[in-house]
Scaffold this motif. Structure first.
Motif, PDB file in Angstrom:
ATOM      1  N   UNK A 127       8.214  23.588 -10.511  1.00  8.90           N
ATOM      2  CA  UNK A 127       8.068  23.147  -9.121  1.00  8.90           C
ATOM      3  C   UNK A 127       7.905  21.623  -9.046  1.00  8.90           C
ATOM      4  N   UNK A 128       7.145  21.057  -9.973  1.00  7.13           N
ATOM      5  CA  UNK A 128       6.976  19.598  -9.965  1.00  7.13           C
ATOM      6  C   UNK A 128       8.304  18.899 -10.236  1.00  7.13           C
ATOM      7  N   UNK A 129       9.080  19.408 -11.177  1.00  7.48           N
ATOM      8  CA  UNK A 129      10.372  18.801 -11.486  1.00  7.48           C
ATOM      9  C   UNK A 129      11.339  18.938 -10.302  1.00  7.48           C
ATOM     10  N   UNK A 130      11.328  20.085  -9.639  1.00 12.99           N
ATOM     11  CA  UNK A 130      12.183  20.259  -8.465  1.00 12.99           C
ATOM     12  C   UNK A 130      11.756  19.314  -7.346  1.00 12.99           C
ATOM     13  N   UNK A 131      10.456  19.143  -7.184  1.00 11.57           N
ATOM     14  CA  UNK A 131       9.963  18.206  -6.176  1.00 11.57           C
ATOM     15  C   UNK A 131      10.443  16.788  -6.437  1.00 11.57           C
ATOM     16  N   UNK A 132      10.410  16.370  -7.708  1.00 10.51           N
ATOM     17  CA  UNK A 132      10.894  15.037  -8.076  1.00 10.51           C
ATOM     18  C   UNK A 132      12.377  14.879  -7.746  1.00 10.51           C
ATOM     19  N   UNK A 133      13.114  16.019  -7.794  1.00 12.08           N
ATOM     20  CA  UNK A 133      14.552  15.993  -7.520  1.00 12.08           C
ATOM     21  C   UNK A 133      14.865  16.139  -6.034  1.00 12.08           C
ATOM     22  N   UNK A 134      13.821  16.147  -5.218  1.00 19.00           N
ATOM     23  CA  UNK A 134      14.028  16.176  -3.776  1.00 19.00           C
ATOM     24  C   UNK A 134      14.106  17.554  -3.151  1.00 19.00           C
ATOM     25  N   UNK A 135      13.760  18.603  -3.916  1.00 24.73           N
ATOM     26  CA  UNK A 135      13.779  19.958  -3.376  1.00 24.73           C
ATOM     27  C   UNK A 135      12.429  20.261  -2.728  1.00 24.73           C
ATOM     28  N   UNK A 136      12.385  20.602  -1.447  1.00 27.42           N
ATOM     29  CA  UNK A 136      11.106  20.933  -0.812  1.00 27.42           C
ATOM     30  C   UNK A 136      10.618  22.307  -1.267  1.00 27.42           C
ATOM     31  N   UNK A 137       9.362  22.383  -1.704  1.00 31.44           N
ATOM     32  CA  UNK A 137       8.787  23.638  -2.169  1.00 31.44           C
ATOM     33  C   UNK A 137       7.426  23.850  -1.520  1.00 31.44           C
ATOM     34  N   UNK A 138       6.885  25.042  -1.736  1.00 29.63           N
ATOM     35  CA  UNK A 138       5.554  25.338  -1.196  1.00 29.63           C
ATOM     36  C   UNK A 138       4.444  24.825  -2.113  1.00 29.63           C
ATOM     37  N   UNK A 139       4.789  24.373  -3.306  1.00 28.31           N
ATOM     38  CA  UNK A 139       3.801  24.005  -4.325  1.00 28.31           C
ATOM     39  C   UNK A 139       3.060  22.724  -3.951  1.00 28.31           C
ATOM     40  N   UNK A 140       1.725  22.785  -4.063  1.00 32.31           N
ATOM     41  CA  UNK A 140       0.898  21.599  -3.851  1.00 32.31           C
ATOM     42  C   UNK A 140       0.264  21.149  -5.160  1.00 32.31           C
TER      43      UNK A 140
END
Length: 238
Positions: free
Chosen positions: A58-71
């Motif tokens: 989830x952190x890697x996807x967030x860095x790639x600009x993918x919005x996730x529910x993960x905080x």
């Protein structure tokens, strides 16, 4: 933030309310299930491993600009996430033919298709999560055509990021299933988890299966496979 009562319990996770109406706590269990909950077992520390693996992804996807529910990750088994309304669709991405698609269409497992295949299934346990098409999803009131376009756009990006990340680990991303949810303001974000429970992962050199198929197919060493995935993830992200 204070954890409150349980909101929902699924096959592999529990979801808890918090004193912040926009946040939930997701607890990862050691339960393993397959074949629509017909086969069940407990695998020691599976929840710990999936929490760690999913958190990194989830952190890697967030860095790639993918919005996730993960905080964030709270401890060995718990994540704090944005509270979403889950869209009752499983989105399945198939880079290589395996599993149910191989069986359903009579194609040899491991076949490389000329395209990337995206399936959607209606998340309804009593119906066996049937395969449906876009028009079914809209007719059922699950999504609009516009929302499906957004989901497919995000799914394509997620696949690009995950394929690249796993390739760096010498792992082939065969297929995976993901779920999406709507936040309170209507944003569609990636939800649930991304782990060996939800992905087929084959070692590029040996074709060894490093995912839930080890449980489904009684191959043994399930925990060790998950540990290997986490070890390789840490090497490329830490």
């Amino acid at each position: 933030m204070e954890q409150l009562g349980m909101l929902y319990e699924g096959k592999a996770k529990q979801v808890f309310l918090t004193d912040d109406p926009e946040k939930i706590v997701i607890h990862y269990k050691d339960t393993a299930t397959a074949f629509n909950n017909i086969k069940k077992a407990t695998i020691e520390n599976k929840g710990v491993l999936n929490n760690a693996i999913s958190s990194i992804i989830f952190r890697e996807l967030g860095k790639a600009g993918v919005p996730t529910h993960y905080i964030g990750t709270l401890n060995d088994r718990d994540q704090v996430c944005r509270r979403v309304s889950i869209i009752p669709l499983e989105v399945i991405v198939r880079n290589i033919v395996a599993g149910s698609m191989a069986q359903r269409l009579g194609i040899e497992e491991g076949t490389q298709p000329s395209n990337t295949i995206i399936d959607i299934c209606y998340k309804k346990d009593e119906l066996g999560d049937p395969l449906i098409n876009d028009h079914h999803a809209v007719a059922l009131g699950l999504v609009t055509y516009g929302e499906l376009d957004e989901i497919y756009r995000m799914t394509t990006r997620i696949n690009e990021v995950l394929k690249s990340m796993f390739a760096r680990m010498n792992i082939r991303l065969v297929d995976f299933k993901i779920e999406f949810g709507r936040t309170s303001d209507g944003e569609i974000v990636l939800a649930d988890e991304v782990s060996p429970d939800t992905c087929r992962l084959w070692d590029m050199t040996t074709n060894e299966k490093l995912d839930k198929d080890r449980f489904r197919r009684d191959l043994g060493r399930v925990r060790e496979a998950y540990e290997e995935i986490l070890s390789r993830l840490k090497k490329i992200t830490e």
